[in-house]
Design an enzyme around this catalytic site. Structure first.
Site, PDB file in Angstrom:
ATOM      1  N   HIS B 291       0.829  -1.214   0.000  1.00 22.90           N
ATOM      2  CA  HIS B 291       0.000   0.000   0.000  1.00 22.90           C
ATOM      3  C   HIS B 291       0.861   1.261   0.000  1.00 22.90           C
ATOM      4  CE1 HIS B 291       0.317   0.935   4.370  1.00 22.90           C
ATOM      5  NE2 HIS B 291       0.247  -0.363   4.557  1.00 22.90           N
ATOM      6  N   GLU B 337      -4.758   2.036   2.980  1.00 26.99           N
ATOM      7  CA  GLU B 337      -4.800   0.886   3.893  1.00 26.99           C
ATOM      8  C   GLU B 337      -4.923   1.351   5.331  1.00 26.99           C
ATOM      9  OE1 GLU B 337      -3.207  -2.244   6.624  1.00 26.99           O
ATOM     10  OE2 GLU B 337      -2.468  -0.226   6.345  1.00 26.99           O
TER      11      GLU B 337
END
Lengths: 467, 467
Positions: B291, B337
């Site tokens: 991420h 995330e």
């Protein structure tokens, strides 16, 4: 340390053969360890160890008391005293120093290598341990670069009168960095001999590390009596690359090497040890060990202050959780692993003389990183017996056991039939620090170091309780 | 990332049951993978990867271009552009950004907590992500220390009007640090809600880390609509210990908390992706991911620049060694995330809309440390099929596979039936860095990072070639 760590295949083959030969033998289908008996011990070790993180405090104390601990140096003498005091502090019995004579090599204050020219280029170098020095004015000569002894041989007379520059890197594609080290360290150990054999006047060896920086990594080298002794130095990896590039542009460049190091007569030093005396069989001994001496460039936190701190901590933990091992568990802080193994050899001789029965010897000399398991160096049946315990070590994330080399200091003992156990760790960064100024306290992680001590304490206890 | 990683027992039980139910099924006694076919690929990946060490260069480039990448921030927008450029640079096809709306929380410049008194003691704090701020003059109140929500509940009215100080540490005795994190992070996530429910005016939460230092660790927290929103901050572990000791001496001490953070309306951002198009089945997709977003306190090198660099590097390596995967291998750099998982959720929705067939999703979000294996989150038969490949990963020292959670970003996809694979690493130091100013490039080791990228490349290739 130096290591060869084969994988599991050979052991599986052995297990299979033993099945064929001794089908009645239950070992191979062993039911696994007595988890109900040992799980409380594991929990207690983890609970006490990971809360206290005392291994790091021991290591900090060692590098503060004696940051430089090369065999024969004043620092090594301080380290011996530190070890004895630390073992007493942790409640060990029979704390003692067993004298060994050790080599005494001193680096001296002069140490330089400069590419000669209008704009001199200083290379980051350090003498290899055991090297002779140069004359005070240094040695100035041309340089030939080689990557193997075969290549050197093929050069024929071209090496005559030259500084031989060994520039083969560690193979980066090897996942096991200790294997990669084993594939490059011949240049350091034998470079001077081979260079001299072909008429070279000095050896310059690429630092045996996977790290690219300007820090030279020293280490042991040797001579042969029949071949003239020439000086040998390590050059940092980045400067090795630079020198190699310069040689391509200017094949006839010259380097002046000056080194003030020298070899003095052997001096006395000592292994330091202390123990928990076995409650049932005090003359049966399990060794937990590291080595006190280290190279003089860093603090030797990774190599091998970590192993010493872990050995002492393993004994502290066993006492702290209140178990009473049936057999004697002894912490041994060996002297002179780096350049002579006099401590390890002396210990094995003493053990025989004292008619002690050693059940196992554990060594941590891979740097105090997160443990992954043990490398077992023992007779096949003894190996299989110890493998029963692997499931217990899964709780420490240290159940990747293999067979092979277990440690330099304990190898003389292993050669007498004592099972050897080398703590295997996550080793990707080990050679970043090894034998260099990078090897300082901050390279060691408190939790990783402690987990190794706990793994050693558990293995020592299992060896002690094993029937 | 957050993780629960169970051990192997459940899988072994499954294998046993499958044996009983499908005795004709060869999977359980699988012969292992086709090593003759895959060993050259592994050698090529190692040779190319460990020589180039390109994952670290990618990571360095990311943290230089966008050191702060909190969702909705200008840094996150730069990271999206960086990701697209990096994927193009590495020869990926169909490089694109898929828009997702993300939360937009800003820290503001005011952030302090001071123990009031003649000699004010400043605590090292930072706002938790998502927290409301305080009034400009701050909140000054007494402090109650608790170690659990139960203890808070038992206090009854004593918490009313107080700053509730949650001071339960991560359990140091847990070897799996992610488990220990899971056992403490409730205080951060729900502390403000629980404190407010009992009349508290603010929440101060001990940083969720095993490290003792003066660096606060932020992270996501949440509110409930029915309960008044109160500010929440993390306090460094050493200052948590100090505050706790002060409270014992001076139970009625007061703390002034000032935070300028605030929640703004959602803004558009994007997942970034690029791929190697499958030579036979281009609509069958394997995801390799990390991420892009990170907390704003450090550089997010560990969490999760490492995972992004590895995903891109995995695709570069597969192209560099000249294999042509049958199915599409896609690098996905997820957005958000840390505080919403909008990227992961959006991707799963898009995948369904586009009628793509996902064969597997791999995520690295445990920090780029030395890989030890994968955590497989899949149906039992799919898990057992993937376990055939474990012996291949022994060559990467990454064959400790287990079952369980695989990664936050890929979980929405896994919930649709796609097998998830989370890269498991040596995690003793992960929480030293996590969500804090400690999370910088130097925390990542080039060889360890690259080995993870190689493990991901190999697994993606195996998934692609699997019949």
């Amino acid at each position: 340390m130096v290591a060869r760590i084969p994988r599991r295949t050979a052991l599986l083959r052995t297990a299979f053969l033993l099945c064929l030969v001794f089908p009645e033998h239950g070992l191979v289908q062993a039911q696994g360890p007595d988890t109900a008996r040992y799980n409380p011990v594991i929990r207690a070790l983890l609970s006490r160890g990971m809360r206290d993180l005392q291994a790091e405090n021991l290591l900090r104390s060692l590098v503060a008391a004696a940051p430089h601990r090369l065999s024969g140096s004043p620092g090594a003498a301080k380290a011996v005293l530190w070890g004895a005091a630390a073992l007493v502090d942790q409640g060990c019995e029979h704390v003692r120093q067993e004298t060994v004579m050790v080599p005494h090599w001193v680096r001296g204050s002069t140490e330089s290598a400069v590419v000669v020219g209008r704009r001199p280029y200083p290379l980051a170098v350090c003498a290899l341990g055991g090297s002779v020095g140069t004359p005070p004015a240094g040695i100035t000569a041309g340089v030939v670069e080689v990557h193997s002894f075969d290549e050197l041989r093929a050069l024929g007379p071209a090496a005559k009168g030259k500084i031989v520059f060994f520039n083969r890197p560690m193979d980066p594609a090897k996942v096991n960095t200790f294997e990669a080290y084993g594939g490059a360290v011949d240049q350091r150990g034998r470079g001077a001999v081979e260079a001299s054999r072909h008429g070279g006047v000095a050896a310059l060896v690429r630092s045996v590390t996977t790290k690219l920086d300007r820090v030279p990594h020293t280490g042991a080298m040797g001579y042969q009596d029949t071949i003239p002794k020439i000086p040998a130095a390590a050059v940092s990896t980045l400067d090795a690359d630079t020198l190699s590039a310069m040689l391509k542009r200017t094949p006839h460049l010259r380097v002046t090497l000056r080194m003030g190091c020298r070899i003095l007569p052997d001096v006395p030093s000592a292994n330091v040890m202390g123990e928990i005396v076995g409650s049932e069989k005090p003359n049966d001994v399990i060794v937990v060990s590291g080595h006190l001496d280290c190279w003089d460039e860093g603090q030797g936190a990774v190599d091998d202050g970590a192993g010493c701190a872990q050995a002492i901590e393993a004994l502290r933990l066993l006492q702290a959780i209140g178990v009473h091992p049936k057999k004697t568990i002894r912490a041994v802080l060996f002297m002179n692993e780096e350049n002579g193994d006099r401590g390890g050899k002396g210990y094995a001789v003493d053990a025989r003389r004292l008619q002690e029965h050693h059940l196992g010897a554990i060594e941590s000399d891979m740097g105090g990183f997160a443990p992954r398991g043990f490398s077992v160096d023992a007779d096949s049946l003894a190996t299989l017996r110890s493998y029963r315990w692997r499931p217990l070590f899964a709780q420490l994330q240290a159940d990747e056991w293999s067979t092979g080399y277990s440690g330099t200091d304990i190898t003389p003992l292993v050669r007498t039939g004592v099972p050897g156990f080398g703590l295997i760790v996550e080793g990707q960064s080990y050679f970043d620090y090894h034998h260099s100024a990078n090897d300082v306290l901050s390279a060691v992680h408190p939790r990783e170091l402690e987990l190794g001590a706990i793994a050693e304490a558990l293995l020592a206890y299992l060896l002690s309780e094993d029937e």
